[in-house]
Design a protein around this motif. Structure first.
Motif, PDB file in Angstrom:
ATOM      1  N   ASN A 193      24.656  44.081  25.979  1.00 18.48           N
ATOM      2  CA  ASN A 193      25.658  43.036  26.133  1.00 18.48           C
ATOM      3  C   ASN A 193      27.077  43.568  26.027  1.00 18.48           C
ATOM      4  N   ALA A 194      27.271  44.569  25.186  1.00 19.95           N
ATOM      5  CA  ALA A 194      28.620  45.134  25.038  1.00 19.95           C
ATOM      6  C   ALA A 194      29.088  45.747  26.351  1.00 19.95           C
ATOM      7  N   THR A 195      28.179  46.387  27.073  1.00 17.01           N
ATOM      8  CA  THR A 195      28.521  46.985  28.368  1.00 17.01           C
ATOM      9  C   THR A 195      28.867  45.902  29.384  1.00 17.01           C
ATOM     10  N   ARG A 196      28.060  44.853  29.439  1.00 11.25           N
ATOM     11  CA  ARG A 196      28.328  43.758  30.386  1.00 11.25           C
ATOM     12  C   ARG A 196      29.633  43.056  30.038  1.00 11.25           C
ATOM     13  N   LYS A 197      29.888  42.875  28.768  1.00 12.80           N
ATOM     14  CA  LYS A 197      31.148  42.272  28.325  1.00 12.80           C
ATOM     15  C   LYS A 197      32.322  43.108  28.822  1.00 12.80           C
ATOM     16  N   GLN A 198      32.268  44.409  28.630  1.00  6.22           N
ATOM     17  CA  GLN A 198      33.374  45.274  29.049  1.00  6.22           C
ATOM     18  C   GLN A 198      33.512  45.304  30.563  1.00  6.22           C
ATOM     19  N   MET A 199      32.391  45.319  31.285  1.00  2.34           N
ATOM     20  CA  MET A 199      32.450  45.264  32.755  1.00  2.34           C
ATOM     21  C   MET A 199      33.115  43.976  33.219  1.00  2.34           C
ATOM     22  N   TYR A 200      32.785  42.864  32.590  1.00  5.19           N
ATOM     23  CA  TYR A 200      33.366  41.567  32.932  1.00  5.19           C
ATOM     24  C   TYR A 200      34.887  41.623  32.788  1.00  5.19           C
ATOM     25  N   ILE A 201      35.349  42.115  31.661  1.00  4.43           N
ATOM     26  CA  ILE A 201      36.791  42.209  31.408  1.00  4.43           C
ATOM     27  C   ILE A 201      37.447  43.197  32.371  1.00  4.43           C
ATOM     28  N   ASP A 202      36.848  44.369  32.523  1.00  2.07           N
ATOM     29  CA  ASP A 202      37.424  45.411  33.389  1.00  2.07           C
ATOM     30  C   ASP A 202      37.527  44.959  34.839  1.00  2.07           C
ATOM     31  N   ARG A 203      36.502  44.280  35.327  1.00  2.00           N
ATOM     32  CA  ARG A 203      36.522  43.834  36.730  1.00  2.00           C
ATOM     33  C   ARG A 203      37.570  42.749  36.952  1.00  2.00           C
ATOM     34  N   TRP A 204      37.721  41.859  35.996  1.00  6.68           N
ATOM     35  CA  TRP A 204      38.743  40.812  36.099  1.00  6.68           C
ATOM     36  C   TRP A 204      40.126  41.461  36.098  1.00  6.68           C
ATOM     37  N   GLU A 205      40.337  42.422  35.196  1.00 13.15           N
ATOM     38  CA  GLU A 205      41.629  43.126  35.151  1.00 13.15           C
ATOM     39  C   GLU A 205      41.886  43.889  36.447  1.00 13.15           C
ATOM     40  N   ALA A 206      40.860  44.536  36.987  1.00  9.92           N
ATOM     41  CA  ALA A 206      41.021  45.277  38.245  1.00  9.92           C
ATOM     42  C   ALA A 206      41.416  44.327  39.372  1.00  9.92           C
ATOM     43  N   LEU A 207      40.796  43.163  39.412  1.00  9.66           N
ATOM     44  CA  LEU A 207      41.154  42.164  40.418  1.00  9.66           C
ATOM     45  C   LEU A 207      42.621  41.775  40.269  1.00  9.66           C
ATOM     46  N   LEU A 208      43.040  41.478  39.045  1.00  8.13           N
ATOM     47  CA  LEU A 208      44.413  41.040  38.800  1.00  8.13           C
ATOM     48  C   LEU A 208      45.442  42.122  39.114  1.00  8.13           C
ATOM     49  N   ASN A 209      45.023  43.360  39.090  1.00  7.84           N
ATOM     50  CA  ASN A 209      45.916  44.481  39.389  1.00  7.84           C
ATOM     51  C   ASN A 209      45.863  44.912  40.853  1.00  7.84           C
ATOM     52  N   SER A 210      45.134  44.171  41.668  1.00  8.59           N
ATOM     53  CA  SER A 210      45.014  44.476  43.095  1.00  8.59           C
ATOM     54  C   SER A 210      46.187  43.890  43.874  1.00  8.59           C
ATOM     55  N   ASP A 211      46.388  44.413  45.061  1.00  7.69           N
ATOM     56  CA  ASP A 211      47.429  43.908  45.952  1.00  7.69           C
ATOM     57  C   ASP A 211      46.799  42.867  46.875  1.00  7.69           C
ATOM     58  N   LEU A 212      46.748  41.624  46.418  1.00  8.38           N
ATOM     59  CA  LEU A 212      46.093  40.545  47.149  1.00  8.38           C
ATOM     60  C   LEU A 212      47.002  39.316  47.205  1.00  8.38           C
ATOM     61  N   PRO A 213      46.781  38.426  48.164  1.00  8.91           N
ATOM     62  CA  PRO A 213      47.593  37.201  48.263  1.00  8.91           C
ATOM     63  C   PRO A 213      47.081  36.132  47.279  1.00  8.91           C
ATOM     64  N   PHE A 214      47.296  36.353  45.993  1.00  7.10           N
ATOM     65  CA  PHE A 214      46.710  35.522  44.947  1.00  7.10           C
ATOM     66  C   PHE A 214      47.004  34.040  45.099  1.00  7.10           C
ATOM     67  N   ARG A 215      48.157  33.683  45.625  1.00 10.95           N
ATOM     68  CA  ARG A 215      48.514  32.263  45.732  1.00 10.95           C
ATOM     69  C   ARG A 215      47.694  31.534  46.804  1.00 10.95           C
ATOM     70  N   LYS A 216      46.891  32.285  47.534  1.00  7.87           N
ATOM     71  CA  LYS A 216      45.985  31.702  48.519  1.00  7.87           C
ATOM     72  C   LYS A 216      44.528  31.801  48.060  1.00  7.87           C
ATOM     73  N   MET A 217      44.312  32.341  46.864  1.00  8.48           N
ATOM     74  CA  MET A 217      42.960  32.691  46.426  1.00  8.48           C
ATOM     75  C   MET A 217      42.516  31.912  45.197  1.00  8.48           C
ATOM     76  N   GLY A 218      41.199  31.889  45.034  1.00 12.50           N
ATOM     77  CA  GLY A 218      40.623  31.332  43.824  1.00 12.50           C
ATOM     78  C   GLY A 218      39.743  32.355  43.136  1.00 12.50           C
ATOM     79  N   LEU A 219      39.660  32.229  41.832  1.00  9.01           N
ATOM     80  CA  LEU A 219      38.826  33.086  41.004  1.00  9.01           C
ATOM     81  C   LEU A 219      37.503  32.362  40.796  1.00  9.01           C
ATOM     82  N   ALA A 220      36.458  32.859  41.431  1.00  8.23           N
ATOM     83  CA  ALA A 220      35.156  32.190  41.406  1.00  8.23           C
ATOM     84  C   ALA A 220      34.223  32.794  40.365  1.00  8.23           C
ATOM     85  N   HIS A 221      33.304  31.986  39.921  1.00  8.56           N
ATOM     86  CA  HIS A 221      32.173  32.414  39.076  1.00  8.56           C
ATOM     87  C   HIS A 221      32.556  33.036  37.746  1.00  8.56           C
ATOM     88  N   ILE A 222      33.578  32.557  37.087  1.00  5.74           N
ATOM     89  CA  ILE A 222      33.976  33.191  35.824  1.00  5.74           C
ATOM     90  C   ILE A 222      33.013  32.907  34.681  1.00  5.74           C
TER      91      ILE A 222
END
Length: 147
Positions: free
Chosen positions: A1-30
């Motif tokens: 579970n600790a690994t999955r927890k860290q993957m969850y956080i890391d992937r969300w952070e990676a998404l937020l640090n991407s160059d994407l048109p966020f104001r047109k996007m939604g964050l699904a399946h959180i």
């Protein structure tokens, strides 16, 4: 579970640090049960809630604050009846933090049938609106669309 927890956080952070048109996007399946690894046993429901419950409020606040700052919407797409037996408060906690951070929400992006998009009285979406006390001004409206 600790690994999955860290993957969850890391992937969300990676998404937020991407160059994407966020104001047109939604964050699904959180809060999706697939966080627990995609197993199909009944334990998957309890396991994904344990992972979500292990993430401190401060971590969610940091992630949602950036999500809100970038203008990305937050999806709500689940049947609350699945959580009545186990962990409704754990499940709702995440959305309450998103509300506290000023996020905006949308429903039904992952509907598998048009009937699942029914947002009228008595719908699963109305359950969320009532439980979370969502208001019309908390609705996500992607930029670049005409309403």
């Amino acid at each position: 579970n600790a690994t999955r927890k860290q993957m969850y956080i890391d992937r969300w952070e990676a998404l937020l640090n991407s160059d994407l048109p966020f104001r047109k996007m939604g964050l699904a399946h959180i809060t999706c049960n697939l966080i627990a690894g995609g197993r199909t046993s009944g334990d998957q429901w309890v396991e994904h809630l344990n992972i979500l419950d292990s993430i401190p409020d401060e971590t969610f606040k940091r992630l949602f604050a950036k999500t809100e700052k970038l203008g990305m919407g937050v999806e709500i797409n689940e049947y609350l009846s699945r959580y009545q037996k186990h962990g409704l408060e754990t499940y709702l906690r995440i959305y309450k933090i998103a509300i506290e951070c000023g996020c905006h929400f949308y429903f039904g992006s992952d509907a598998h049938h048009p009937n699942e998009l029914n947002g009228g009285p008595g719908s699963r979406f109305e359950e969320f609106v009532d439980l979370l006390k969502l208001e019309e001004d908390q609705k996500f409206k992607p930029q670049g669309f005409v309403y």
